[in-house]
Design an enzyme around this catalytic site. Structure first.
Site, short mmCIF file in Angstrom:
data_model
loop_
_atom_site.label_atom_id
_atom_site.label_comp_id
_atom_site.label_asym_id
_atom_site.label_seq_id
_atom_site.Cartn_x
_atom_site.Cartn_y
_atom_site.Cartn_z
N GLU B 49 14.20 -51.32 0.30
CA GLU B 49 12.97 -50.55 0.39
C GLU B 49 12.40 -50.77 1.78
OE1 GLU B 49 10.11 -51.51 -2.72
OE2 GLU B 49 8.45 -51.03 -1.38
N ASP B 60 -1.30 -53.77 -0.03
CA ASP B 60 -0.52 -54.94 0.39
C ASP B 60 -1.40 -56.16 0.61
OD1 ASP B 60 2.27 -54.18 0.50
OD2 ASP B 60 1.65 -52.73 2.02
#
Lengths: 412, 267
Positions: B49, B60
């Site tokens: 990914e 994140d």
């Protein structure tokens, strides 16, 4: 004047999924959608509920001190060449229009049964306002503030702590307002069950832009009636500064349906929009997605957010509320940049002519008005009447202004 | 069926889960990230990914944000990401791209889809694009034969899970916890429930991410999910290492441990 600041009025509304034309919407992690839906539902129910509206109205009157005055600034007017009416939001409790928004959202937080509020803040004004409402409503309060800003605005950090809030310095990215907003979003994703994210401006994902606008739109409702009472007619123009844009939407909304009333939003032009140091998202940016909505954004060729600059911490943000983006595209409102130097000249002019120290944010609206007045007078063939949203007071800016004008005594 | 679909089917037949390893493009440099991703494939990571670094990555945690900041400070561009995808796809491993939405809008949604497909990418994982806002991406991914992985969350209602998986192709990304990326000491209790809720609405493979960082955790997640998605723990191998060579060695060790984990599901 009606004490019901949330009574239904005509005016632009987003579609059912929060779009103002091609702007707005929800560009958020799926994890937040349930909370946004809950908020949207709570908000729709609340504004239809007369007891909520009465409670909000009573708070605005008895606690925040509104309606704020509409003051005819005669000496300033004489210098500018227009009849200038100042909407004195600087006289509200906590010193700015922001108290209207935080009281509304805090009431809603209680209604949703949540016990904790989080907020982002740049200069600290929204943080202080949120901490104030949290104290009043007995809510836990955590404020995210860029580390750079906690150093620049140490007094406001102390203020928030005095009011019982926890201030978290944000050390990621550029360590300013946009990073504080990222960090608040992360907190919200992780703690959404008991936490409301009390966004400080008419930006972010739906329903925030329309909801915040509605909580502050009393500014314009009041000003419109006050202007009619004072002058017997509507103003020729309404002006406000635009960072995220809540004070401007707050005063514009009541006038959007009045075609003869020109609407002007003045963005922070920093060193000038042709330089890389400004915060003028509409006049110097391009359409993109930031912090949950499609709007105008300062970004590079790859869509990375650019750092903004303004002498006014409250306007120092690389995005803008989506309703402004839409009002700009539709041509209903005009957006123009004002440089740091122009804002500070108007700041000084208001201090010296009226004995009012404005927030540097609001000084951008004053500066834009100074430039606008002769053009409007020429176009109309008479002295124009201009309502200016004096959105906040300048006590917090005394150090910045003292530095700028070189009037601080050297360190003793 | 897409290349990822084929890989998931094969893993299912082998009685194991697929290991998806995430790394920001351009971290620690463009060449360095190609080396890191290649090392991950060699050590047993099934799917890479590639995350497009973004200035404001709200899904994140601190580890991936720091790596993204390093990549951006190094001057990585969206076009470099496509070059990385192409290089890593040449190893034979399926390569999926993870991206916040603004860089794609800025590049041009259809143009990006065309270029990603040409580079050999299988599709996009979109952490801040929900199907409700995705009309342009739905059309572009159809036009260029790309997979669409939207996220589902423990807070998603059944109606939203149903709507979201209906728009997915390739696999579904189930976020194990309410929170951001980052390795956690315990795996989530909410994840198995979420995965079984997803399975009520789709036969697509389900990958679980957020908080997985050890072989034991990978084994646990492999017990109920089709894919185990690991990011921060892998990124940390490079961030914490005194040299790039040490970082790659640590990355190989952890990748192998995770690969062993997904091959020994805890049932």
């Amino acid at each position: 004047m009606s004490a019901d600041a949330l009574a239904p009025v005509a005016g632009p509304q987003p579609d059912s999924t929060g779009h103002f034309g091609r702007f707005g919407g929800r560009f958020v992690p799926e994890a937040l959608v349930a909370a946004l839906d809950e908020l949207d539902g709570a908000w729709r129910t609340a504004i239809a509920d007369e007891s909520f509206r009465a409670e909000f109205g009573a708070l605005l009157r008895d606690y925040a001190g509104t309606p704020s005055l509409l003051y005819e600034a005669r000496r300033f007017s004489a210098k500018v060449g227009a009849r200038v009416l100042l909407k004195r939001e600087d006289l509200n409790h906590t010193g700015a229009h922001k108290v209207r928004n935080v009281l509304g959202q805090a009431l809603l937080t209680k209604r949703m049964g949540k016990t904790r509020v989080i907020a982002e803040t740049g200069a600290g004004q929204h943080g202080v306002a949120t901490a104030t409402a949290a104290a009043l409503f007995d809510l836990e309060c955590v404020v995210y503030m860029g580390e750079v800003d906690t150093e620049r605005q140490a007094l406001n950090v102390a203020r928030m702590r005095m009011l019982g809030a926890t201030v978290v310095p944000v050390t990621t990215g550029s360590r300013t307002l946009k990073d504080a907003m990222n960090e608040a979003m992360r907190d919200w994703v992780a703690n959404v069950d008991e936490t409301h994210y009390l966004i400080g401006t008419a930006a972010g994902p739906h329903p925030f832009p329309a909801m915040v606008r509605d909580f502050v739109r009393g500014i314009g409702d009041e000003a419109r009636q006050q202007c009619l009472d004072l002058t017997g007619g509507l103003p020729d123009a309404v002006t406000a500064c635009v960072g995220g844009g809540s004070n401007a939407l707050g005063i514009f909304h009541a006038f959007v349906g009045d075609p003869d009333v020109r609407l002007y939003g003045f963005e922070a032009g920093g060193d000038g929009v042709t330089t890389s140091r400004h915060a003028a998202s509409i006049t110097g940016g391009s359409a993109g997605v930031l912090h949950g909505a499609r709007t105008y954004v300062l970004q590079d060729a790859d869509g990375q957010t650019l750092e903004s600059h303004s002498i006014s911490a409250g306007l120092d943000y690389p995005g803008v509320g989506p309703e402004h983006a839409w009002l700009h595209d539709s041509g209903r409102a005009n957006y123009l940049p004002v440089t740091d130097d122009e804002a500070m000249a108007a700041f000084e002019l208001l201090c010296r002519t009226e004995g009012i120290i404005p927030a540097i944010e609001s000084a951008h609206a004053l500066a834009g008005t100074v430039t606008l007045a002769p053009k409007l007078a020429a176009e109309l063939g008479r002295e124009p009447t201009i309502v200016v949203n004096l959105s906040g007071r300048g006590d917090k800016d005394v150090h910045t202004a003292g530095d700028y004008f070189g009037i601080l005594d050297k360190e003793r | 069926m897409s290349r990822i679909g084929v890989a998931f089917d094969k893993a299912r037949a082998d009685g194991r889960a697929l290991l998806v390893g995430c790394m920001p493009a351009g971290f620690p440099s463009v060449e360095g990230s190609i080396a890191a991703m290649t090392a991950m494939v060699e050590a047993g990571v099934d799917v890479i990914e590639v995350e497009i670094p973004y200035s404001d990555p709200v899904m994140d945690g601190p580890v991936i944000q720091k790596a993204s900041d390093i990549a951006l400070a190094g001057g990585v561009r969206t076009a470099d990401t496509l070059r990385i995808v192409e290089a890593v796809a040449a190893t034979g491993a399926p390569v999926v791209t993870m991206t916040y939405w603004n860089p794609i809008e800025r590049y041009g949604v259809d143009v990006f889809a065309r270029d990603l497909a040409a580079a050999g990418g299988t599709g996009l994982i979109t952490p801040d694009l929900i199907p409700d806002e995705a009309d342009e991406w739905l059309a572009a991914s159809d036009a260029h034969g790309l997979d669409r992985t939207f996220l589902v969350s423990p807070s998603s209602t059944d109606a939203r899970v149903a709507m979201t998986v209906e728009h997915c192709r390739g696999f579904v990304y189930a976020t194990a916890v309410m929170g951001v990326t980052g390795a956690r000491s315990r795996t989530s209790d909410a994840a198995p429930t979420l995965v079984s809720r997803v399975r009520e609405f789709t036969d697509l493979p389900v990958g679980v991410g957020l908080g997985v960082g050890t072989g034991a955790q990978a084994s646990t997640v492999a017990g109920y999910a089709d894919g185990v998605i690991v990011g921060s723990a892998l990124v940390r191998c490079l961030l914490d290492a005194p040299s790039e060579a040490d970082g790659l060695a640590a990355l190989r060790t952890l990748s192998a441990e995770l690969a062993e984990g997904v091959r020994t599901p805890t049932r």
